[in-house]
Design a protein around this motif. Structure first.
Motif, short mmCIF file in Angstrom:
data_model
loop_
_atom_site.label_atom_id
_atom_site.label_comp_id
_atom_site.label_asym_id
_atom_site.label_seq_id
_atom_site.Cartn_x
_atom_site.Cartn_y
_atom_site.Cartn_z
N GLY A 179 5.65 -2.90 -12.43
CA GLY A 179 6.96 -3.35 -12.00
C GLY A 179 7.85 -2.19 -11.62
O GLY A 179 7.42 -1.06 -11.47
N ALA A 180 9.14 -2.45 -11.48
CA ALA A 180 10.08 -1.42 -11.06
C ALA A 180 10.29 -0.40 -12.16
O ALA A 180 10.25 -0.70 -13.34
CB ALA A 180 11.41 -2.06 -10.69
N ASN B 147 0.83 -1.20 0.00
CA ASN B 147 0.00 0.00 0.00
C ASN B 147 0.86 1.25 0.00
O ASN B 147 1.79 1.38 0.78
CB ASN B 147 -0.90 0.00 1.25
CG ASN B 147 -2.01 1.01 1.11
OD1 ASN B 147 -1.76 2.17 0.81
ND2 ASN B 147 -3.23 0.57 1.35
N HIS B 148 0.53 2.19 -0.92
CA HIS B 148 1.23 3.47 -0.99
C HIS B 148 0.22 4.60 -0.90
O HIS B 148 0.23 5.54 -1.69
CB HIS B 148 2.01 3.59 -2.31
CG HIS B 148 3.03 2.50 -2.47
ND1 HIS B 148 3.98 2.24 -1.53
CD2 HIS B 148 3.24 1.61 -3.48
CE1 HIS B 148 4.76 1.24 -1.95
NE2 HIS B 148 4.32 0.84 -3.12
N GLY B 149 -0.68 4.52 0.02
CA GLY B 149 -1.66 5.60 0.18
C GLY B 149 -2.64 5.60 -0.97
O GLY B 149 -3.23 4.59 -1.31
N ARG C 265 3.39 2.06 -16.85
CA ARG C 265 4.74 2.43 -16.45
C ARG C 265 4.70 3.29 -15.20
O ARG C 265 3.85 4.16 -15.06
CB ARG C 265 5.44 3.17 -17.59
CG ARG C 265 6.92 3.46 -17.31
CD ARG C 265 7.58 4.07 -18.53
NE ARG C 265 7.69 3.09 -19.61
CZ ARG C 265 7.23 3.27 -20.83
NH1 ARG C 265 6.62 4.39 -21.15
NH2 ARG C 265 7.37 2.33 -21.74
N ARG C 266 5.65 3.05 -14.29
CA ARG C 266 5.72 3.77 -13.03
C ARG C 266 7.04 4.54 -12.93
O ARG C 266 8.07 4.10 -13.42
CB ARG C 266 5.62 2.80 -11.84
CG ARG C 266 4.38 1.92 -11.87
CD ARG C 266 3.13 2.76 -11.61
NE ARG C 266 1.94 1.93 -11.64
CZ ARG C 266 1.12 1.83 -12.67
NH1 ARG C 266 1.37 2.50 -13.78
NH2 ARG C 266 0.04 1.07 -12.61
N LEU D 75 6.69 3.97 -6.06
CA LEU D 75 6.34 4.04 -7.47
C LEU D 75 4.98 4.70 -7.66
O LEU D 75 4.02 4.35 -6.98
CB LEU D 75 6.31 2.63 -8.08
CG LEU D 75 7.62 1.84 -8.03
CD1 LEU D 75 7.44 0.49 -8.67
CD2 LEU D 75 8.74 2.62 -8.71
N PHE D 76 4.92 5.66 -8.60
CA PHE D 76 3.69 6.34 -8.94
C PHE D 76 3.52 6.31 -10.46
O PHE D 76 4.51 6.23 -11.20
CB PHE D 76 3.73 7.80 -8.48
CG PHE D 76 3.74 7.97 -6.98
CD1 PHE D 76 2.55 8.06 -6.28
CD2 PHE D 76 4.94 8.06 -6.29
CE1 PHE D 76 2.56 8.23 -4.90
CE2 PHE D 76 4.96 8.22 -4.92
CZ PHE D 76 3.76 8.30 -4.21
#
Length: 402
Positions: A105-106, A94-96, A246-247, A254-255
């Motif tokens: 992915g990365a 979880n990132h908010g 894509r992030r 990652l956003f």
């Protein structure tokens, strides 16, 4: 996005440069298309296990003495084996407001082949099919200064990405066929329907972008053995230009990437060719590229065709590519503001491509069918991210001239 487009983005301007010098249906020196029927199959793979299988057919049908209908069909299957994501400790957590499963992915993944489609992304180990069809109509004018004018419609589609394009192209020879001019103008629409929209942005997708492109080329015979050419092409992209899968890495999280909604690209080239004797010729093309995002590239390419007997033609070639990064490109960002991207191909790049083609004529006539085998090795260094990517392409081609 289509595989052929994304693969050419590894050498960003090189593919676009080829369209500028040889627009659809027009050759650089004669002004008219020479291909009657053509069937090509190719295999692409790289060190990460990405595999692309392509089958393509081009067919021309005479409608009248000076009218010709062209049909092109292409099918591709993209396969990338699943690879555990060890470079992103936060993936899937979880990132908010952007939490949950992260299909991208990365941010440092070298997403060299796949475009819009998650099914061709490295950590999923599945495949994606893509189909493309082009319909064209060409009018030829014969005589001492032959000319041609063509229009074409193209559609490319896969499960979550659709692209259409309309173009006109033409060419004419002048001054006893010593000068050839050609040009093209086109416009199209890209439509992305992601399977999994970026977290927290479901209301922004599906999304579309338009593209406009134009270019011109002039070729000149300087002597019976020497020719030269100059070309220029311009394109504009406007709309949603982000890849939905894509992030970008902001500190450690990652956003979804954020890109400008317009992009203007320009590419120019100077070409020289000479017959050296003993069945050997040499061609050199010096290309340059820059766009409104700050990317600048230097693209020299050299080819040396060698005739062996009356039926064999062997052509080794080399292309070098050097690119300065986009103004806003970073491997990671300190704040979620302005533009940010996870596309490592917008960074600082340097690469070499070594290739060859072996062509064999199936008859003694200049219009005889030919078989050709070609291959290339591309070695690309992502200097911004300290990564290296090698890819290979092998193609088998059958062609019958008009």
């Amino acid at each position: 996005m289509s595989v052929d487009l994304d693969r050419s983005q590894l050498f960003l301007a090189a593919g676009f440069l080829a369209v500028a010098i040889f627009p659809p249906g027009v050759t650089g020196q004669t002004g008219v298309s020479l291909t009657g029927q053509e069937v090509l199959t190719s295999q692409y793979w790289d060190g990460s296990g990405q595999l692309v299988s392509t089958v393509e057919g081009k067919f021309g049908f005479p409608l009248a003495p000076d009218w010709r209908l062209g049909i092109k069909a292409l099918g591709e299957w993209i396969r990338i084996p699943g690879v555990p994501d060890t470079s992103n400790p936060h993936a899937g957590h979880n990132h908010g407001d952007h939490g949950g499963h992260d299909p991208g992915g990365a941010s440092t993944d070298v997403d060299a082949v796949s475009g819009a489609s998650i099914r061709a992304h490295g950590h999923h180990g599945t495949g994606e099919a893509r189909g493309e069809a082009t319909l064209s109509l060409r009018r030829n004018w014969q005589g001492s200064n032959p000319a041609s004018l063509a229009g074409s419609l193209r559609y490319s589609g896969e499960s979550d990405f659709h692209s259409s394009m309309a173009a006109v192209s033409g060419g004419k020879e002048l001054f006893q066929r010593n000068t050839a001019i050609s040009g093209f103008l086109g416009g199209g629409l890209d439509y992305s329907v992601p399977t999994d929209p970026p977290p927290g942005e479901a209301d922004l997708w599906p999304a579309a972008a338009i593209r406009l492109a134009a270019g011109a080329q002039v070729g000149q015979l300087l002597s019976p053995r020497v020719q030269a050419g100059v070309s220029y092409a311009f394109s504009m992209l406007a709309g949603t230009l982000e890849n939905p899968y894509r992030r970008a890495r902001i500190i450690t999280t990652l956003f979804p990437e954020r890109l400008p909604d317009t992009r203007y690209r320009q590419v120019g080239a100077i070409e020289m060719g000479a017959y050296l004797g003993f069945g050997i010729a040499a061609f050199h093309c010096q290309g340059g590229y820059f766009d409104s995002w700050g990317i600048k590239a230097w693209i020299p390419e050299t080819a040396i065709p060698v005739e062996i007997g009356k039926r064999w033609l062997i052509t080794p070639r080399h292309k070098y590519y050097y690119q300065l990064p986009a103004d806003f490109y970073r491997t990671s960002y300190t704040a979620r503001e302005g533009w940010y991207t996870g596309d490592i191909r917008l960074g600082h790049l340097e690469g070499n491509e070594f290739g060859f083609e072996v062509e064999y004529s199936l008859g003694s006539s200049p219009l005889a069918s030919t078989l050709s085998l070609s291959g290339s090795l591309s070695d690309l260094d992502y200097l911004s991210g300290n990564k290296n990517e090698r890819s290979f392409v092998v193609s088998l081609n059958w062609k019958r001239q008009e």
